[in-house]
Design a protein around this motif. Structure first.
Motif, mmCIF file in Angstrom:
data_model
loop_
_atom_site.group_PDB
_atom_site.id
_atom_site.type_symbol
_atom_site.label_atom_id
_atom_site.label_comp_id
_atom_site.label_asym_id
_atom_site.label_seq_id
_atom_site.Cartn_x
_atom_site.Cartn_y
_atom_site.Cartn_z
ATOM 1 N N LEU A 54 0.823 -1.211 0.000
ATOM 2 C CA LEU A 54 0.000 0.000 0.000
ATOM 3 C C LEU A 54 0.856 1.259 0.000
ATOM 4 C CD1 LEU A 54 -2.944 1.041 0.146
ATOM 5 C CD2 LEU A 54 -2.691 1.099 2.636
ATOM 6 N N ALA A 55 1.902 1.271 0.809
ATOM 7 C CA ALA A 55 2.726 2.471 0.923
ATOM 8 C C ALA A 55 3.543 2.744 -0.335
ATOM 9 C CB ALA A 55 3.657 2.343 2.131
ATOM 10 N N SER A 56 3.955 1.692 -1.022
ATOM 11 C CA SER A 56 4.815 1.881 -2.198
ATOM 12 C C SER A 56 4.023 2.022 -3.500
ATOM 13 C CB SER A 56 5.787 0.706 -2.333
ATOM 14 O OG SER A 56 5.097 -0.522 -2.483
ATOM 15 N N VAL B 108 3.380 3.684 -9.184
ATOM 16 C CA VAL B 108 2.632 4.165 -10.350
ATOM 17 C C VAL B 108 3.342 5.360 -10.975
ATOM 18 C CG1 VAL B 108 0.459 5.186 -11.123
ATOM 19 C CG2 VAL B 108 0.432 3.310 -9.468
ATOM 20 N N LEU B 109 3.773 6.304 -10.135
ATOM 21 C CA LEU B 109 4.476 7.490 -10.647
ATOM 22 C C LEU B 109 5.772 7.099 -11.348
ATOM 23 C CD1 LEU B 109 4.815 10.542 -10.883
ATOM 24 C CD2 LEU B 109 5.858 10.540 -8.614
ATOM 25 N N THR B 110 6.538 6.206 -10.751
ATOM 26 C CA THR B 110 7.808 5.783 -11.342
ATOM 27 C C THR B 110 7.585 5.050 -12.656
ATOM 28 O OG1 THR B 110 8.779 5.562 -9.131
ATOM 29 C CG2 THR B 110 9.918 4.473 -10.945
ATOM 30 N N ALA B 111 6.599 4.160 -12.674
ATOM 31 C CA ALA B 111 6.296 3.421 -13.902
ATOM 32 C C ALA B 111 5.860 4.360 -15.014
ATOM 33 C CB ALA B 111 5.209 2.386 -13.621
ATOM 34 N N TYR B 112 5.039 5.341 -14.681
ATOM 35 C CA TYR B 112 4.577 6.300 -15.697
ATOM 36 C C TYR B 112 5.744 7.134 -16.217
ATOM 37 C CZ TYR B 112 1.607 9.622 -18.132
ATOM 38 O OH TYR B 112 1.010 10.384 -19.095
ATOM 39 N N ALA B 113 6.631 7.552 -15.309
ATOM 40 C CA ALA B 113 7.784 8.346 -15.728
ATOM 41 C C ALA B 113 8.682 7.553 -16.671
ATOM 42 C CB ALA B 113 8.569 8.799 -14.496
ATOM 43 N N LEU B 114 8.922 6.290 -16.358
ATOM 44 C CA LEU B 114 9.781 5.465 -17.196
ATOM 45 C C LEU B 114 9.119 5.125 -18.533
ATOM 46 C CD1 LEU B 114 11.247 3.016 -14.525
ATOM 47 C CD2 LEU B 114 12.421 4.916 -15.649
ATOM 48 N N ALA B 115 7.797 5.038 -18.541
ATOM 49 C CA ALA B 115 7.084 4.645 -19.754
ATOM 50 C C ALA B 115 6.812 5.823 -20.694
ATOM 51 C CB ALA B 115 5.760 3.977 -19.386
ATOM 52 N N ALA C 178 5.488 -4.385 -13.821
ATOM 53 C CA ALA C 178 4.140 -4.776 -14.249
ATOM 54 C C ALA C 178 3.321 -3.555 -14.660
ATOM 55 C CB ALA C 178 3.442 -5.531 -13.122
ATOM 56 N N ILE C 179 3.412 -2.492 -13.879
ATOM 57 C CA ILE C 179 2.646 -1.285 -14.193
ATOM 58 C C ILE C 179 3.197 -0.608 -15.445
ATOM 59 C CG2 ILE C 179 1.921 0.973 -13.332
ATOM 60 C CD1 ILE C 179 2.133 -0.161 -10.505
ATOM 61 N N ARG C 180 4.508 -0.581 -15.573
ATOM 62 C CA ARG C 180 5.126 0.053 -16.740
ATOM 63 C C ARG C 180 4.715 -0.655 -18.032
ATOM 64 N NH1 ARG C 180 11.682 0.584 -17.884
ATOM 65 N NH2 ARG C 180 11.508 1.507 -19.973
ATOM 66 N N LEU C 181 4.702 -1.976 -18.029
ATOM 67 C CA LEU C 181 4.304 -2.715 -19.228
ATOM 68 C C LEU C 181 2.861 -2.415 -19.610
ATOM 69 C CD1 LEU C 181 5.968 -6.200 -18.563
ATOM 70 C CD2 LEU C 181 6.659 -4.471 -20.237
ATOM 71 N N SER C 182 1.995 -2.271 -18.615
ATOM 72 C CA SER C 182 0.595 -1.963 -18.916
ATOM 73 C C SER C 182 0.450 -0.557 -19.472
ATOM 74 C CB SER C 182 -0.260 -2.142 -17.659
ATOM 75 O OG SER C 182 0.075 -1.177 -16.680
ATOM 76 N N PRO D 162 -6.003 -2.654 -14.362
ATOM 77 C CA PRO D 162 -5.687 -4.079 -14.155
ATOM 78 C C PRO D 162 -4.187 -4.338 -14.006
ATOM 79 C CG PRO D 162 -7.315 -3.834 -15.876
ATOM 80 C CD PRO D 162 -6.802 -2.462 -15.581
ATOM 81 N N GLY D 163 -3.354 -3.582 -14.741
ATOM 82 C CA GLY D 163 -1.916 -3.726 -14.610
ATOM 83 C C GLY D 163 -1.421 -3.271 -13.242
ATOM 84 N N ILE D 164 -2.036 -2.227 -12.724
ATOM 85 C CA ILE D 164 -1.689 -1.762 -11.384
ATOM 86 C C ILE D 164 -2.046 -2.831 -10.357
ATOM 87 C CG2 ILE D 164 -2.244 -0.058 -9.605
ATOM 88 C CD1 ILE D 164 -2.613 1.996 -11.826
ATOM 89 N N LEU D 165 -3.212 -3.436 -10.533
ATOM 90 C CA LEU D 165 -3.614 -4.504 -9.615
ATOM 91 C C LEU D 165 -2.671 -5.696 -9.713
ATOM 92 C CD1 LEU D 165 -7.497 -4.431 -10.075
ATOM 93 C CD2 LEU D 165 -6.178 -3.572 -8.139
#
Length: 230
Positions: free
Chosen positions: A24-26, A31-38, A110-114, A147-150
């Protein structure tokens, strides 16, 4: 769970607590890190990508030692946090921090790929209609990548449940305080007659891991179907 002893149940309950808060804390930072990298291009992007994935290739004991150096009571961050009443070393909160660090790369990947599977033109079309960047993310990107976040959260939870090396190095193996399921298995294997308890805990660990993998696979397939139909 009458088939578990109080000590075994305590270890399972603490593992669930640690994994829940670690995930929960991370999650927002993940999400922010995955979006930045993607999506973003900026100086140091590859360095950030390397730092994110560093726990995957470093020995877990080394990661735990680095956490101890940084967040121990004499560490630069740990001493500052201790002044406001936040202590990580040899506490369950430290176990959650170690688990979060070790699980973070799986969550981000996982989030970055989605996010990368979403057609950027959908976001661009919304932006041309006057929507701001955050609003585009909330109304267009987030529903598609949810769904990727989940899936990332599920994998991170399972990884946090099974974290051992960084945890035992950073917060030791204190029954009732920092003894999670993996460290309890290790402790039971060190004493005569502890094999039965260790085997029961191993069974729980296998069940949780398999359930998480199956659930993440189901969610990943839904991601593919949703993006294909977008």
């Amino acid at each position: 769970m009458d088939w578990l002893s109080p000590e075994e149940w305590q270890a399972v309950a603490l593992s669930l607590r640690v994994a829940f808060w670690a995930t929960l804390a991370s999650l927002p930072l993940g999400v922010l890190t995955a979006y930045a990298l993607a999506r973003w291009r900026f100086p140091g992007r590859q360095l950030l990508n390397g730092l994110v994935h560093l726990p995957l290739i470093l020995p877990p004991v080394a990661t735990g030692y680095l956490l101890l150096l940084a967040f121990g009571t004499r560490g630069p961050l740990g001493s500052l946090l201790q002044e406001v009443g936040i202590v990580f070393a040899f506490r369950w909160t430290g176990a959650a921090l170690a688990a979060a660090v070790m699980a973070f790369p799986l969550m981000v990947r996982a989030i970055r790929l989605s996010i990368e599977a979403v057609d950027p033109r959908l976001e661009q079309a919304s932006a041309t209609l006057g929507a701001s960047g955050p609003w585009v993310f909330v109304t267009v990107t987030l529903p598609l990548v949810l769904p990727g976040i989940l899936a990332g959260a599920i994998l991170a939870f399972a990884k946090a449940m099974g974290e051992f090396g960084a945890t035992i190095t950073f917060v030791s193996n204190i029954p009732g305080q920092t003894q999670t399921l993996p460290t309890a298995i290790y402790a039971f294997l060190q004493v005569p007659g502890g094999e039965a308890s260790a085997l029961r805990l191993v069974g729980i660990a296998v069940a949780v891991s398999m359930a998480a993998l199956l659930l993440s696979e189901i969610v990943a397939r839904r991601v593919a179907r949703r993006v294909a139909g977008a």
